[in-house]
Design a protein around this motif. Structure first.
Motif, PDB file in Angstrom:
ATOM      1  N   UNK A 227       0.826  -1.199   0.000  1.00 58.87           N
ATOM      2  CA  UNK A 227       0.000   0.000   0.000  1.00 58.87           C
ATOM      3  C   UNK A 227       0.866   1.257   0.000  1.00 58.87           C
ATOM      4  N   UNK A 228       1.961   1.229   0.760  1.00 56.12           N
ATOM      5  CA  UNK A 228       2.880   2.366   0.767  1.00 56.12           C
ATOM      6  C   UNK A 228       3.467   2.600  -0.618  1.00 56.12           C
ATOM      7  N   UNK A 229       3.847   1.523  -1.289  1.00 52.77           N
ATOM      8  CA  UNK A 229       4.385   1.648  -2.644  1.00 52.77           C
ATOM      9  C   UNK A 229       3.336   2.246  -3.581  1.00 52.77           C
ATOM     10  N   UNK A 230       2.121   1.811  -3.430  1.00 49.66           N
ATOM     11  CA  UNK A 230       1.057   2.299  -4.295  1.00 49.66           C
ATOM     12  C   UNK A 230       0.807   3.790  -4.058  1.00 49.66           C
ATOM     13  N   UNK A 231       0.759   4.204  -2.794  1.00 54.05           N
ATOM     14  CA  UNK A 231       0.521   5.611  -2.489  1.00 54.05           C
ATOM     15  C   UNK A 231       1.675   6.489  -2.972  1.00 54.05           C
ATOM     16  N   UNK A 232       2.923   6.038  -2.755  1.00 51.82           N
ATOM     17  CA  UNK A 232       4.087   6.807  -3.217  1.00 51.82           C
ATOM     18  C   UNK A 232       4.076   6.927  -4.735  1.00 51.82           C
ATOM     19  N   UNK A 233       3.746   5.834  -5.412  1.00 51.65           N
ATOM     20  CA  UNK A 233       3.717   5.841  -6.875  1.00 51.65           C
ATOM     21  C   UNK A 233       2.636   6.794  -7.384  1.00 51.65           C
ATOM     22  N   UNK A 234       1.466   6.794  -6.741  1.00 51.89           N
ATOM     23  CA  UNK A 234       0.381   7.687  -7.152  1.00 51.89           C
ATOM     24  C   UNK A 234       0.744   9.149  -6.904  1.00 51.89           C
ATOM     25  N   UNK A 235       1.366   9.422  -5.743  1.00 55.06           N
ATOM     26  CA  UNK A 235       1.793  10.786  -5.442  1.00 55.06           C
ATOM     27  C   UNK A 235       2.815  11.279  -6.452  1.00 55.06           C
ATOM     28  N   UNK A 236       3.732  10.399  -6.829  1.00 52.78           N
ATOM     29  CA  UNK A 236       4.739  10.767  -7.819  1.00 52.78           C
ATOM     30  C   UNK A 236       4.078  11.047  -9.173  1.00 52.78           C
ATOM     31  N   UNK A 237       3.103  10.214  -9.537  1.00 48.88           N
ATOM     32  CA  UNK A 237       2.415  10.422 -10.808  1.00 48.88           C
ATOM     33  C   UNK A 237       1.639  11.728 -10.832  1.00 48.88           C
ATOM     34  N   UNK A 238       0.931  12.019  -9.736  1.00 47.04           N
ATOM     35  CA  UNK A 238       0.186  13.285  -9.665  1.00 47.04           C
ATOM     36  C   UNK A 238       1.131  14.479  -9.791  1.00 47.04           C
ATOM     37  N   UNK A 239       2.259  14.398  -9.083  1.00 47.79           N
ATOM     38  CA  UNK A 239       3.202  15.520  -9.069  1.00 47.79           C
ATOM     39  C   UNK A 239       3.853  15.695 -10.442  1.00 47.79           C
ATOM     40  N   UNK A 240       4.169  14.593 -11.090  1.00 46.57           N
ATOM     41  CA  UNK A 240       4.796  14.683 -12.420  1.00 46.57           C
ATOM     42  C   UNK A 240       3.841  15.321 -13.426  1.00 46.57           C
ATOM     43  N   UNK A 241       2.553  14.946 -13.346  1.00 52.56           N
ATOM     44  CA  UNK A 241       1.592  15.482 -14.311  1.00 52.56           C
ATOM     45  C   UNK A 241       1.392  16.983 -14.142  1.00 52.56           C
ATOM     46  N   UNK A 242       1.622  17.510 -12.932  1.00 52.68           N
ATOM     47  CA  UNK A 242       1.453  18.938 -12.679  1.00 52.68           C
ATOM     48  C   UNK A 242       2.776  19.697 -12.668  1.00 52.68           C
ATOM     49  N   UNK A 243       3.884  18.980 -12.893  1.00 54.59           N
ATOM     50  CA  UNK A 243       5.172  19.636 -12.984  1.00 54.59           C
ATOM     51  C   UNK A 243       5.810  19.994 -11.665  1.00 54.59           C
ATOM     52  N   UNK A 244       5.399  19.342 -10.581  1.00 50.19           N
ATOM     53  CA  UNK A 244       6.014  19.604  -9.262  1.00 50.19           C
ATOM     54  C   UNK A 244       7.214  18.674  -9.137  1.00 50.19           C
ATOM     55  N   UNK A 287       4.648  20.452  -1.279  1.00 51.23           N
ATOM     56  CA  UNK A 287       3.253  20.523  -1.745  1.00 51.23           C
ATOM     57  C   UNK A 287       2.654  21.871  -1.355  1.00 51.23           C
ATOM     58  N   UNK A 288       2.941  22.320  -0.132  1.00 49.72           N
ATOM     59  CA  UNK A 288       2.450  23.623   0.319  1.00 49.72           C
ATOM     60  C   UNK A 288       2.984  24.741  -0.582  1.00 49.72           C
ATOM     61  N   UNK A 289       4.258  24.650  -0.954  1.00 49.86           N
ATOM     62  CA  UNK A 289       4.827  25.647  -1.863  1.00 49.86           C
ATOM     63  C   UNK A 289       4.093  25.643  -3.197  1.00 49.86           C
ATOM     64  N   UNK A 290       3.805  24.448  -3.701  1.00 50.77           N
ATOM     65  CA  UNK A 290       3.192  24.337  -5.019  1.00 50.77           C
ATOM     66  C   UNK A 290       1.766  24.862  -5.056  1.00 50.77           C
ATOM     67  N   UNK A 291       1.060  24.810  -3.934  1.00 49.72           N
ATOM     68  CA  UNK A 291      -0.347  25.230  -3.937  1.00 49.72           C
ATOM     69  C   UNK A 291      -0.541  26.640  -3.381  1.00 49.72           C
ATOM     70  N   UNK A 292       0.476  27.200  -2.726  1.00 47.11           N
ATOM     71  CA  UNK A 292       0.336  28.558  -2.180  1.00 47.11           C
ATOM     72  C   UNK A 292       1.302  29.553  -2.802  1.00 47.11           C
ATOM     73  N   UNK A 293       2.419  29.067  -3.347  1.00 43.22           N
ATOM     74  CA  UNK A 293       3.420  29.975  -3.880  1.00 43.22           C
ATOM     75  C   UNK A 293       4.306  30.590  -2.823  1.00 43.22           C
ATOM     76  N   UNK A 294       4.190  30.117  -1.574  1.00 40.90           N
ATOM     77  CA  UNK A 294       5.002  30.642  -0.474  1.00 40.90           C
ATOM     78  C   UNK A 294       6.179  29.710  -0.206  1.00 40.90           C
TER      79      UNK A 294
END
Length: 925
Positions: A227-244, A287-294
């Protein structure tokens, strides 16, 4: 950055130029000195640059702090012989000092000098890397992690992405610690995508943190690891698609470590767990930086290096590895196994398509629930109208009966008037209609409210899971062994309750570990298990949700609580003798109440439990404390399951209608004057063999003191035989209140108090009755406090004539800018201040006047702050003199040394807060 204050600007200019001159001369001297004499010079240089850094931080010249911090680290490494003073390193140090000089010039003149702080910092770091001794080459396991990373990216990403990873690794070798300017971050421009990314990332990070804790307890749990591998992989995929990309880099390394654990190539050691948690924390900030710009100051390269270096701690190099220099393994690692383990979607068309869950933004739910609350008010208004129509119907029937009898007297035959028939028909129709609509509205409003409230329900595990990490980190930090036992986490409650209860639970857990639980050695001496337990339990009653936090530590020390209460003037010793243990336990919830003798910015100020009290009051709840010496302590929080709509008992006092929450009402009864026993200043009744305090509600509310009282009060003659009494139960205490009339129970919407009346004693809010009348909803907890104050005997004392004088403070600080700023602050707050330039000067001046407190720096020439404190405490006349240390030394070991020598408080300059200093000083004096 330009220093606005002219005096501070001039002082900073003079002191900084002096310090820079000392650093330049000392560096020249260091190059010409024999090695055996260099240590003393280096010690002096470290002290000077530390003072320069402290002055700059207190003034706010952050660029000088950044470069000064790196110069200090280099000098400390030279002192520890971890580096060699090469000619190249000397040149870089001189360049750094020149850059600091230009930055000081900018701060005191406002003229730009064109210094690139990041470039100077990078040059210093590169030179540091070249000046360190060569380390052993990287072991195969470290190669495995980074090589597999490169291989996966080569297979699944473009050449640009691979170059990006190489850039990230280059940052590892050139970027400094947290004070350094950080690499630029990505702000997600699209608002909808930004909100979705924030929500999903926070959920995945919470699952990763909870799963990691589970994996530590059960290392063989392959399902959790998957489950940890799955969550890490999904987080990485989400971040890659948004350029984080920073999140992609760190998450990929986390994924590789988890894969290594799955293949049994690594072991989940405590050190590896710590680094993984650091990685998750860093990802959260990114993640906070990416969604707030701070900017949050996260150094991605340093975190990445920590994750790489912990794989084989016994052999990992101290120098930071550069990715391109690693030779990849011949066999590339593929990401396919992770993908194959994911469940394949069903492609069949035989079953209908269902969406079982949806994500709803909570502000939409807030609007809906507010509307349903207004619907309840409308329902009450209709009910009131229905009552009025019922009265009209009654009047009509009475009139018709009288009219009919009158007509019979005049004539034996009565012709019914058509107008009367139409009026009668209309009244009855209106009555039936309003009754039907009222019943229907009542049903719809209840259904709508229940459905919407269900949407807002979340399990207690939402908050409980966050405490697992807190317990682990705090226990490790304090070298204690603590097991967290959770039960009832599946119980659901309103999201607002979870939002408000998180901080109180965090403070209670922290308080239990900080002050309640003993060290393993102490527990073994007491015959306890070395592993302490904290039980976090949730359960539900008819109308309430209850949360308990219980520990098996030392329990509350009643005598210490009493001493603190007397010292702060809350109660006298005579008053404390009449109080029950539960009442004494409740004193720790008072604002600023603390039995700790050593104060820091985060401990001993009496803020934590005050947060608990105010949060529970805001939720209209109740908190009970149970404690047994050496057995432990239990905090029990009782909250209503509905926050806005409550069942209340309406009552009348001198013509004014008030409301009491039904859940606090134990029973109602009528009491005759003979049953009331008067004992000194209090009244009691005997109920079921126990004595119960009673009082008139009008007296507790002090209604007669209101200017509007003569206009609204309606004093009716009382029935001398019996008077209505409401028995109220708050926690384990029961008391009675006499009222004029008991009206009815009703479901009402409680409106919060306005900002002008944010906290009114005895009142928790207001509601609007069906008649349109505003009704105050009373606070039973406050009523109990008012009753105690009314019945507590006042100890009289002869007034003494006192002459008000300003408290006298001895300020010991060697830095002129810091000394000037602190002196201004204290004088503005009403203190008289005497300054001393160092510890020796301070000790001499201490004996010249009767000071109320001493505020001292730690690192000073002649006599440092710790030695000064120790010397003061050796004098019998200064045993109770408050001493506050204000310093840049921030480690736990430094704080412990401060407490050991006898300081009362310890404040860090880097976190310097004027209000905190004044608050602590006020409490100690």
């Amino acid at each position: 950055m330009f220093i606005e204050d002219e005096e501070l600007r001039n002082l900073y200019k003079i002191s900084s130029e002096e310090n820079l001159q000392k650093l330049t001369n000392g560096l020249l001297h260091l190059q010409q000195q024999p090695k055996d004499e260099a240590e003393a010079t280096l010690e002096k240089l470290v002290r000077v640059v530390h003072s320069l850094k402290g002055d700059s931080r207190i003034i706010g010249v952050e660029d000088v702090v950044t470069l000064g911090d790196q110069v200090e680290k280099i000098l400390l490494s030279l002192k520890c012989q971890e580096m060699v003073l090469t000619p190249e390193l000397s040149d870089r140090l001189y360049q750094g000092l020149d850059a600091i000089g230009f930055l000081v010039h900018e701060a005191v003149t406002g003229e730009a000098t064109g210094v690139d702080t990041a470039d100077i910092l990078e040059q210093l770091m590169v030179t540091v890397a070249h000046s360190k001794p060569q380390k052993p080459e990287i072991v195969p396991q470290a190669q495995l992690v980074l090589a597999s990373q490169a291989s996966v990216e080569q297979n699944h990403r473009s050449t640009t992405s691979t170059n990006e990873l190489q850039d990230a690794s280059c940052h590892v070798s050139t970027t400094t610690a947290s004070n350094a300017p950080q690499s630029r971050f990505t702000l997600i421009e699209d608002e909808e995508l930004r909100n979705i990314y924030q929500t999903t990332s926070e959920e995945r990070l919470q699952k990763l943190a909870a799963g990691l804790l589970q994996l530590q307890n059960q290392p063989e749990d392959e399902a959790t690891l998957q489950q940890l591998l799955r969550e890490a992989h999904s987080l990485k995929g989400d971040s890659r698609s948004l350029g984080v990309d920073n999140v992609v880099t760190l998450t990929h390394q986390l994924e590789e470590i988890l894969l290594g654990i799955k293949r049994q190539e690594m072991t989940l050691t405590p050190e590896l767990s710590d680094r993984l948690y650091q990685g998750l924390d860093a990802i959260g900030f990114l993640v906070y930086e990416a969604v707030t710009g701070e900017a949050t100051g996260v150094d991605t390269a340093e975190i990445l290096d920590n994750l790489v270096g912990v794989v084989t701690p016994s052999t990992a190099p101290e120098s930071l590895p550069v990715l391109p220099e690693l030779s990849p393994l011949s066999t590339q690692i593929s990401i396919k196994p992770v993908i194959q383990d994911l469940p394949a979607p069903s492609l069949g068309i035989s079953q209908p398509y269902h969406i079982d869950t949806i994500r709803v933004q909570t502000h939409h739910l807030d609007i809906l629930i507010t509307q349903t609350e207004e619907l309840t008010l409308t329902k009450n208004a209709i009910a009131h109208t229905a009552t009025a129509i019922e009265e009209i119907t009654t009047f009509w029937e009475e009139w018709k009966a009288v009219y009919s009898q009158a007509k019979l007297v005049e004539s034996s035959s009565l012709n019914t008037d058509s107008y009367t028939e139409r009026l009668e028909k209309r009244i009855y129709s209106l009555r039936n209609s309003i009754q039907e609509h009222s019943i229907k509205l009542d049903f719809i409003a209840g259904e709508l409210r229940d459905k919407i409230r269900t949407l807002r329900l979340l399990p207690l595990s939402t908050v409980f899971d966050l405490l697992k990490r807190t317990v682990r980190d705090l226990a490790k930090q304090q070298s204690k062994q603590v097991e967290l036992i959770i039960s009832g986490e599946e119980i659901t409650t309103d999201k607002r309750i979870l939002e408000e209860i998180k901080d109180p639970l965090m403070h209670m857990v922290r308080n239990a570990i900080d002050h309640g639980i003993e060290t393993p050695a102490e527990r073994e001496k007491l015959g306890k298990s070395p592993v302490a337990t904290i039980c976090l339990r949730g359960y539900q009653t008819a109308n309430n949700i209850v949360i308990e936090v219980a520990d098996d530590g030392r329990g509350l020390e009643i005598e210490k609580i009493k001493q603190t209460a007397v010292k702060r003037g809350i109660y006298s010793p005579q008053e404390l003798k009449t109080m029950t243990p539960s009442q004494i336990h409740a004193l720790i919830l008072a604002p600023g109440f603390s039995t700790q003798t050593f104060i820091t910015e985060i401990s001993g100020r009496g803020i934590g439990l005050d947060v608990v009290r105010t949060s529970i009051e805001r939720l209209k709840g109740n908190i009970e404390i149970e404690s047994a010496p050496t057995q432990g302590c239990t905090f029990r929080i009782q909250l209503s399951t509905t926050l806005a709509i409550n069942n209340v008992l309406l009552l009348e006092v001198q013509g004014i209608v008030h409301a009491l929450p039904v859940e606090f009402v134990q029973r109602t009864l009528f009491i005759s004057p003979k049953q009331i026993l008067t004992n000194e200043d209090c009244k009691t009744i005997n109920l079921d063999g126990r004595s119960v305090l009673v009082a008139n509600l009008a007296d507790l509310l002090e209604l007669s003191n209101s200017p509007a009282y003569p206009q609204i009060a309606k004093i009716e003659p009382q029935n001398q035989t019996q008077q209505p009494c409401i028995l109220i139960k708050v926690g384990e205490e029961v008391f009675g209140l006499f009222v004029d009339r008991l009206l009815q129970t009703q479901e009402v919407v409680i409106k919060p108090q306005s900002q002008l009346l944010k906290r009114v004693r005895n009142v928790s809010g207001a509601t609007i009755l069906g008649s349109g009348e505003v009704c105050m909803v009373l606070n039973p907890l406050d009523l109990l406090k008012s009753l105690r104050q009314q019945t507590t005997s006042v100890v009289s004392a002869k007034p003494r004539k006192t002459v008000k004088t300003k408290p006298l403070i001895l300020l010991v600080e060697d830095s002129i800018p810091v000394r000037t700023q602190e002196k201004r602050l204290l004088e503005k707050a009403g203190y008289e201040v005497v300054v001393a330039e160092d510890g020796l000067d301070g000790y001499n001046k201490l004996q010249t006047r009767a000071f109320d407190a001493v505020i001292s720096d730690v690192e000073m020439p002649n006599l440092d702050g710790l030695s000064l404190t120790q010397k003061i405490r050796q004098h019998p006349d200064y045993q109770t003199l408050p001493i506050i240390l204000v310093t840049t030394l921030a480690s736990d070991a430094d704080k412990t040394r401060g407490a050991d020598v006898g300081a009362n408080a310890y404040i860090i300059k880097s976190n310097f807060n004027q209000d905190v200093l004044l608050e602590i000083l006020g409490r100690l004096i």
